[in-house]
Scaffold this active site. Structure first.
Site, PDB file in Angstrom:
ATOM      1  N   ASP A  68       0.870  -1.165   0.000  1.00  0.00           N
ATOM      2  CA  ASP A  68       0.000   0.000   0.000  1.00  0.00           C
ATOM      3  C   ASP A  68       0.911   1.221   0.000  1.00  0.00           C
ATOM      4  O   ASP A  68       1.983   1.210   0.620  1.00  0.00           O
ATOM      5  CB  ASP A  68      -0.940   0.016   1.200  1.00  0.00           C
ATOM      6  CG  ASP A  68      -2.154   0.916   0.965  1.00  0.00           C
ATOM      7  OD1 ASP A  68      -2.469   1.211  -0.214  1.00  0.00           O
ATOM      8  OD2 ASP A  68      -2.799   1.334   1.943  1.00  0.00           O
ATOM      9  N   TYR A 155       0.020  10.533  -8.782  1.00  0.00           N
ATOM     10  CA  TYR A 155       0.503  11.894  -8.526  1.00  0.00           C
ATOM     11  C   TYR A 155       1.842  12.189  -9.192  1.00  0.00           C
ATOM     12  O   TYR A 155       2.440  13.240  -8.936  1.00  0.00           O
ATOM     13  CB  TYR A 155       0.642  12.114  -7.006  1.00  0.00           C
ATOM     14  CG  TYR A 155      -0.661  12.058  -6.247  1.00  0.00           C
ATOM     15  CD1 TYR A 155      -1.435  13.201  -6.057  1.00  0.00           C
ATOM     16  CD2 TYR A 155      -1.121  10.861  -5.696  1.00  0.00           C
ATOM     17  CE1 TYR A 155      -2.627  13.160  -5.351  1.00  0.00           C
ATOM     18  CE2 TYR A 155      -2.308  10.805  -4.977  1.00  0.00           C
ATOM     19  CZ  TYR A 155      -3.057  11.953  -4.814  1.00  0.00           C
ATOM     20  OH  TYR A 155      -4.238  11.907  -4.109  1.00  0.00           O
ATOM     21  N   ASP A 156       2.330  11.297 -10.034  1.00  0.00           N
ATOM     22  CA  ASP A 156       3.659  11.459 -10.639  1.00  0.00           C
ATOM     23  C   ASP A 156       3.884  12.814 -11.313  1.00  0.00           C
ATOM     24  O   ASP A 156       4.983  13.365 -11.219  1.00  0.00           O
ATOM     25  CB  ASP A 156       3.943  10.332 -11.638  1.00  0.00           C
ATOM     26  CG  ASP A 156       4.231   8.995 -10.942  1.00  0.00           C
ATOM     27  OD1 ASP A 156       4.264   8.965  -9.690  1.00  0.00           O
ATOM     28  OD2 ASP A 156       4.411   7.998 -11.651  1.00  0.00           O
TER      29      ASP A 156
END
Length: 196
Positions: A68, A155-156
């Protein structure tokens, strides 16, 4: 040795298989014909990763690991954290998640953040006993003021890792996979396997 990676994410699976090479046969959920909606009800990354691993270990009786990941932003008290994938709602909409994060940081000078991955491993031995282990990987960086780059996911496009001028989405998968939070957690997992 066969081990299940509790994922159907092809990018994650390919990355893990490349790291493990011939050391272990890494199976995906699809490989074991598991199409269940695995619960993630924990309020920490550790709890969610272990919950997924236990679900598969109990159902299939095999060694398994699950991960996670969360983006933790200093100015937001560590949010979105464990809720990163559903920050803007249950739809796992990356664009909406980035929009909400950028809006919440509008005018904020402190843009320090970190990506953190936790891998939970459950090893099942032939005599029926189990061992549980956790491995963590962190990459520190900052949130940009606008999206930059077209590679990667999540979110890269708005995360710039420490020591780089480009976002993960600009650096590309080859570089990202060497320095990322997931790569760091997997390195610890791999080192553990090598010590067995």
């Amino acid at each position: 040795m066969k081990i299940i990676f509790a994922t159907n994410n092809k990018h994650k699976l390919e990355e893990i298989r490349n790291i493990f090479g011939s050391r272990a046969e890494v199976l995906s959920l699809a490989d074991i014909d598991c199409h269940d909606d695995i619960p993630e009800t924990g309020n920490t990354l550790e709890a969610n990763a272990m919950e997924k691993a236990k679900y598969i270990a109990d159902k299939y009786g095999m060694s398994v690991f699950a991960d996670d990941t969360g983006l933790e932003v200093d100015a937001l008290g560590g949010a979105p954290g464990v809720y990163s994938a559903r920050y803007a709602g249950e739809g796992h909409d990356s664009e909406a998640n980035m929009d909400k994060l950028l809006a919440n940081l509008c005018g904020v000078k402190n843009r320090q953040a970190q990506f953190r991955t936790v891998i939970a491993l459950i090893l099942k031995s032939n005599d029926g006993t189990t061992e549980e282990h956790l491995f963590e990987g962190i990459v520190k960086g900052s949130i940009t003021e606008e999206r930059r780059g077209g590679e990667g996911f999540g979110y890269d496009p708005i995360f710039k890792p420490e020591g780089y001028d480009d976002t993960f989405a600009q650096l590309g998968n080859d570089i990202k996979n060497k320095i990322s939070h997931r790569a760091r957690a997997v390195e610890k997992l791999y080192a553990f396997f090598n010590s067995l």
